[in-house]
Design a protein around this motif. Sequence first.
Motif, mmCIF file in Angstrom:
data_model
loop_
_atom_site.group_PDB
_atom_site.id
_atom_site.type_symbol
_atom_site.label_atom_id
_atom_site.label_comp_id
_atom_site.label_asym_id
_atom_site.label_seq_id
_atom_site.Cartn_x
_atom_site.Cartn_y
_atom_site.Cartn_z
ATOM 1 N N SER A 138 2.820 -0.858 0.606
ATOM 2 C CA SER A 138 3.760 0.263 0.514
ATOM 3 C C SER A 138 3.050 1.581 0.241
ATOM 4 O O SER A 138 3.417 2.621 0.803
ATOM 5 C CB SER A 138 4.783 -0.018 -0.600
ATOM 6 O OG SER A 138 5.498 -1.200 -0.337
ATOM 7 N N VAL A 139 2.024 1.544 -0.627
ATOM 8 C CA VAL A 139 1.263 2.770 -0.901
ATOM 9 C C VAL A 139 0.567 3.248 0.365
ATOM 10 O O VAL A 139 0.600 4.437 0.706
ATOM 11 C CB VAL A 139 0.234 2.528 -2.024
ATOM 12 C CG1 VAL A 139 -0.642 3.767 -2.216
ATOM 13 C CG2 VAL A 139 0.938 2.180 -3.336
ATOM 14 N N LEU A 140 -0.053 2.329 1.098
ATOM 15 C CA LEU A 140 -0.735 2.686 2.339
ATOM 16 C C LEU A 140 0.245 3.185 3.392
ATOM 17 O O LEU A 140 -0.034 4.159 4.110
ATOM 18 C CB LEU A 140 -1.513 1.484 2.877
ATOM 19 C CG LEU A 140 -2.274 1.686 4.188
ATOM 20 C CD1 LEU A 140 -3.327 2.788 4.037
ATOM 21 C CD2 LEU A 140 -2.929 0.389 4.637
ATOM 22 N N ALA A 141 1.411 2.553 3.491
ATOM 23 C CA ALA A 141 2.412 2.946 4.489
ATOM 24 C C ALA A 141 2.899 4.375 4.262
ATOM 25 O O ALA A 141 3.225 5.089 5.217
ATOM 26 C CB ALA A 141 3.591 1.984 4.460
ATOM 27 N N ASN A 142 2.929 4.808 2.994
ATOM 28 C CA ASN A 142 3.424 6.150 2.690
ATOM 29 C C ASN A 142 2.337 7.218 2.664
ATOM 30 O O ASN A 142 2.648 8.404 2.510
ATOM 31 C CB ASN A 142 4.152 6.131 1.340
ATOM 32 C CG ASN A 142 5.509 5.466 1.418
ATOM 33 O OD1 ASN A 142 6.419 5.957 2.058
ATOM 34 N ND2 ASN A 142 5.643 4.316 0.765
ATOM 35 N N THR A 143 1.072 6.809 2.789
ATOM 36 C CA THR A 143 -0.021 7.786 2.842
ATOM 37 C C THR A 143 -0.695 7.806 4.206
ATOM 38 O O THR A 143 -1.189 8.843 4.630
ATOM 39 C CB THR A 143 -1.083 7.481 1.772
ATOM 40 O OG1 THR A 143 -1.522 6.116 1.905
ATOM 41 C CG2 THR A 143 -0.513 7.674 0.373
#
Length: 493
Positions: free
Chosen positions: A60-65
């Motif tokens: 989720s962190v990677l998907a939003n950055t």
Amino acid sequence: MDEGDARKRKGGKDGPADQQSVQSKEPKTMNLQKQVGLLSGISLIVGTIIGSGIFISPKSVLANTGAVGPCLIIWAVCGVISTLGALCFAELGTMITKSGGEYPYLMEAFGPIPAFLFSWASVIVIKPSSFAIICLSFAEYASAPFYPGCTPPPVVIKCLAAAAILAITTVNAMSVKLASYVQNFFTAAKMIIIIIIIVSGIVLLAQGNTENFVNSFEGSRITAGGISLALYNGLWAYDGWNQLNYITEELKNPYRNLPLSIVIGIPLIIVCYLLINISYFTVMTATELLQSPAVAVTFGDRVLHPAAWLVPLFVAFSTIGSANGTCFTAGRLTYVAGREGHMLKFLSYISVKRLTPSPAIVFYGIVGMIYIIPADINTLINYFSFAVWIFYGLTIAALVVMRFTKKDMKRPIKVPIVIPIAMVAVSIYLVLAPIIDEPEWAYLYCVLFILGGLVIYFPFVHFKVKWAQKITKPITMFVQLLMEVVPAEEESG
């Protein structure tokens, strides 16, 4: 209580020597005991924070950055936010040495209504539903090896999660020391898989697997909404940094062990989280990580080969340890709310034999069981988790307010005022950003539920209507006889 009166009468007839003997044999009062030391405090922080988050949130962190570089920065920033928040709570915890986390601080600074709304939202929804989610995560990992190539049946996952809740609740209701030993064991167990992943990643980096870190900011999507959502997911993995404030009354030497546990525990977690994410990227590209159904399992399949089964096993250990820490601390919130008259009275009672807040813990477990029943409560948790930062912000604002309204209060730890002010600003951003970025009715429902606690507060707590007391009195007596518990205030006779 009759037994206690009889003991007092008996003590009145004894001679001085007999009285001294009785006192020496019964030094403990009917109160929570200071049984949690520095090692257990660090284990509680590390064990509660490192749960399922580090194995779920990276996607989720990677998907939003959108790229590796910003992703790693977000993980570091989340660690800094958690550390600063924990330091603010350390000042509050050493200034007001009461268990219950945010509850006594809100009560001291703003009065009973904000404190009640916090306990209402936390005891009924936030804490037990989070407990249920952690146990469901444990059940999924624990049952996965028995269903290779397919998803375990929902009924199996729910039954296993219910069994986990029952076991953890029983352990915490039986003994503080036993719960601490369990926490220490699972913390050690989860550190094994953390070390395996980190060491594997370091070895792979030393072998030259660095291609995924080249042009690490390429393709990044830096927007206010994306950053807020990335922070949200990262902070979910760090959630639990305030757990020791829920058991301040049970800490040995809280003025020393509370801040020291924070200073040692959270930086250790920051280093672990960064190294784990780096390890993931040594074997997976950003695209592969996003497509992975379970990041840690994919890592294990590619790196550990025949020993890949260790990953789901130790991830299960990690989640069950986090669930145990959550139960240990959240039960104290329920206990303190009951003691202050903001929840049913029997929730503040202490077990005569075990000196644990067993009614509060059992109640917490029962409510957690209820949240297992729905087919999918992850969405509900996502919408309610933003409420946590409402109360984090209010609690840290209470620290700022009490700097001016309670100047004479003893402060063994005093953080620079700029830190709580910055944390209040961060809390406001984290609460408002998801709503502004993607407004949904669910956020309004959440706020209405919190404010709906006022419907309970005024008739039952503030005005204490007589018919309500007539209903709760026989329930209190039944629980007292069934569980052999007494009010904590009766410890001295």
